[in-house]
Design an enzyme around this catalytic site. Sequence first.
Site, PDB file in Angstrom:
ATOM      1  N   HIS A 239     -53.066 -80.978  24.435  1.00  0.00           N
ATOM      2  CA  HIS A 239     -53.792 -80.695  23.199  1.00  0.00           C
ATOM      3  C   HIS A 239     -54.702 -81.860  22.880  1.00  0.00           C
ATOM      4  O   HIS A 239     -54.351 -83.003  23.152  1.00  0.00           O
ATOM      5  CB  HIS A 239     -52.809 -80.465  22.033  1.00  0.00           C
ATOM      6  CG  HIS A 239     -53.440 -79.747  20.902  1.00  0.00           C
ATOM      7  ND1 HIS A 239     -54.174 -80.392  19.939  1.00  0.00           N
ATOM      8  CD2 HIS A 239     -53.475 -78.425  20.607  1.00  0.00           C
ATOM      9  CE1 HIS A 239     -54.634 -79.491  19.093  1.00  0.00           C
ATOM     10  NE2 HIS A 239     -54.230 -78.297  19.467  1.00  0.00           N
TER      11      HIS A 239
ATOM     12  N   ASP B 253     -49.537 -72.220  22.164  1.00  0.00           N
ATOM     13  CA  ASP B 253     -49.747 -71.023  22.977  1.00  0.00           C
ATOM     14  C   ASP B 253     -48.713 -70.851  24.084  1.00  0.00           C
ATOM     15  O   ASP B 253     -48.648 -69.804  24.713  1.00  0.00           O
ATOM     16  CB  ASP B 253     -51.155 -71.048  23.607  1.00  0.00           C
ATOM     17  CG  ASP B 253     -52.216 -70.839  22.562  1.00  0.00           C
ATOM     18  OD1 ASP B 253     -51.953 -70.071  21.630  1.00  0.00           O
ATOM     19  OD2 ASP B 253     -53.288 -71.456  22.662  1.00  0.00           O
TER      20      ASP B 253
END
Length: 428
Positions: free
Chosen positions: A307, A364
């Site tokens: 991320h 996700d």
Amino acid sequence: MSETARIILNGQEYELPVIEGSEGEKAIDISKLRGMTGYITLDSGFKNTGSTKSAITFLDGEKGILRYRGYPIEQLAEKASFLEVAYLLMYGELPNADQLSYFTDSITHHTLVHEDMRRFFEAFPTDAHPMGILSSMISSLSTFYPESQNPNRPFKDIELTIHRLIAKLPTLAAQAYKNNLGHPLTYPDNKLSYTENFLNMMFGLPSNDYTIDPIVNDALNKLLILHADHEQNCSASTVRIVGSSQANLYSSISAGIAALWGPLHGGANQAVIEMLETIREDGSGLQTWVDKAKDKTDSFRLMGFGHRVYKNFDPRAKIIKKAADDVLAALGVNDPVLDIAKELEEVALKDEYFVARGLYPNVDFYSGIIYRALGIPTEMFTVMFAIGRLPGWIAQWKEMIENGDPIGRPRQIYTGANARDYVPVENR
Ligand code: CMC
């Protein structure tokens, strides 16, 4: 004395102000830099650049903190309803009972979509990706509500556009799905809550009653809350930058949907499941895939890992991982893909490559597994993300308009050819 930064260019010193946010985050304010020095800054991907001051979402990537308007994501996911959170993000405070009832009522009464839009659906190929359909449909809404064109209207007109968007996005998403199946549409039912209504439009048929499982409904509520905002990410920045040209809100949100679609952003939830299925079918073992992800000559990445801002853990992934276990157990689903996901997480988290780069499972990685358990088809996963993210996009757009932010227009360092004269084609 307030803190300042000094920069020396060609022997000349310039002083730049330092500004501090309410959580102690600091920034060097370079807004006058070019005027003062003739220089600009260069920061590809905006890794070190704040594009705005914002009072909506606080995120500390090192400590794994995420708060909407000061409220920890863990508390909201556990206790709130999605519409309460949407109100909080867009209006700034949690609604009291009257405000929530007014908001819920208004959303419930704007869920229908103009019947003429059904003809648009008929024109899409049956295998059209629902994100493409959704982005087009949301943009098309602006043509049905021409009064929405001016973003500087009185607030009550803007509010109507906002309520229409929150109300109609799930209807359009479910219609896109039904259209792909070639099934008749199930229209919104005003007796149902926001999440129940969406499930009914997705899985109910006009001819028979669909029973909404409370476990499924609760899981959906939690997932939408966890996705509701994430400060200046790719799609939120897109919405703000499109809106900064004073384009209407529908078009700005349509652009946000397009940005979310990419596999490095919201499209990762679909890509994760596709990757896990490929790993299962391939059968060569997890290490092969971990090695592929580490190989710099191979473009493969572990989807659902890493991320831009979380370099320790993604607090949303922590909540979702537990929710995935709970939902699968409660629904009695045994998904071999979940087992692969858990093994992959274990292997990657012990691997020096992933540890050194702070690459952890993100939101996700596990969300797709819950969506599968809820019966949502893989191509609809990013659509689910969009439904959750909509209030965040609207809150970001509204803040940008209310602050009177200037048009977004970055500069560049030009690296092309220097001035040269045109050569007629016969002489080239
Ligand atoms: N697999 C393998 N290597 C990776 C991965 C990954 N998933 N992610 C990053 N790296 C490596 C990358 O190659 C680079 O290595 P090096 O320093 O040796 O060049 C290093 O880690 C830093 O990566 P980056 O691409 O510079 O980091 P970024 O901040 O630009 O990218 C990211 C962040 C999310 C785009 C990236 O981690 C990624 O592509 N992840 C997979 C896609 C994904 O899961 N996206 C969903 C993000 S969460 C949902 C949302 O909010 O959108």
